[in-house]
Design an enzyme around this catalytic site. Structure first.
Site: not given
Ligand code: G6P
Ligand code: MG
Length: 225
Positions: A9, A17, A45, A114, A169-170
């Site tokens: 991930d 981030t 998350k 991801s 994965e977190d």
């Molecule tokens: C990851 C993060 C989420 C985030 C998602 C979509 O899974 O853990 O917190 O909402 O990505 O990210 P984006 O960059 O497409 O908004």
């Molecule tokens: Mg993550």
């Protein structure tokens, strides 16, 4: 060894981030008078952009139509992108490259899995876009974790059978997604939260090939090789 591929991930595993997502969502919720805390942020998350907004609106008790929601999600993303645009290779979390290089030296394939549609930009900014044999992200996959689609897609792109893939994965939803894909899952973070994972470490700096081999044995995979 049993493992033929490791799928990572991105947010919270390779780079932190989550704090930038939080800052951008917080700016939005402040403008709307919604109380949004770091604890609430935990629920976002691994969750897609729109699903994150839905959770935030639910917290704030607000109902909006689709076009209003799209506008807000775009605004949040613009603020988020402004920030990740300034990321540097120094933001790669400790131990990541050392572990990936050790895997590579042992013929283990490396993939990214991801939900983020900003994956290509982040990989570019932190200088690791060439590290991956395959990338499955929010641009190519549409079913959100805990659906296994993103990890199944990564395995398919690599041409490796799912049972021989290990996911890092977190997020709780991500651990469930990995298990739903029939993969081994190593949680990154808190054992109490990621209790369904086959093993949990605090960060990739705690991982090495030997730990992976010990886990394979514990799970009984060495008999299948
Ligand atoms: C990851 C993060 C989420 C985030 C998602 C979509 O899974 O853990 O917190 O909402 O990505 O990210 P984006 O960059 O497409 O908004
Ligand atoms: Mg993550």
């Amino acid at each position: 060894m049993w493992t033929k591929a490791c799928i990572f991930d991105l947010d919270g595993v390779i780079v932190d981030t989550a704090k930038y997502h939080f800052q951008a969502w917080k700016r939005l919720t402040d403008e709307f008078g919604i109380t949004f805390t770091e604890k609430d942020n935990e629920r976002l998350k691994g969750v897609s952009r729109m699903a994150s907004l839905d959770i935030i609106l639910e917290i704030g008790g607000k109902k909006l139509d689709m076009s209003e929601k799209t506008g807000l999600a775009d605004m949040k993303n613009k603020w988020y992108v402004d920030r990740i645009n300034r990321m540097t290779p120094a933001e790669i979390l400790p131990g990541t490259l050392e572990f990936i290089n050790e895997l590579r030296r042992n013929d283990v394939k490396i993939a990214l899995g991801s939900a983020s549609r900003n994956t290509p930009m982040i990989l570019e900014r932190v200088g690791i876009k060439n590290v991956f044999d395959a990338v499955a992200d929010g641009n190519t996959v549409h079913k959100a974790k805990p659906d296994p689609e993103v990890f199944l897609k990564a395995a398919e792109l690599l041409g490796i059978e799912t049972a021989r893939c290990v996911v890092f994965e977190d997020a709780l939803a991500g651990v469930e997604a990995a298990l739903n894909a029939g993969m081994i899952c190593i949680g990154i973070g808190d054992k109490k939260i990621l209790k369904d994972a086959h093993m949990v470490v605090r960060g990739l700096y705690e991982m090495d090939l030997n730990k992976l081999i010990i886990l394979e044995k514990k799970l009984g995979y060495e008999h299948l090789i």
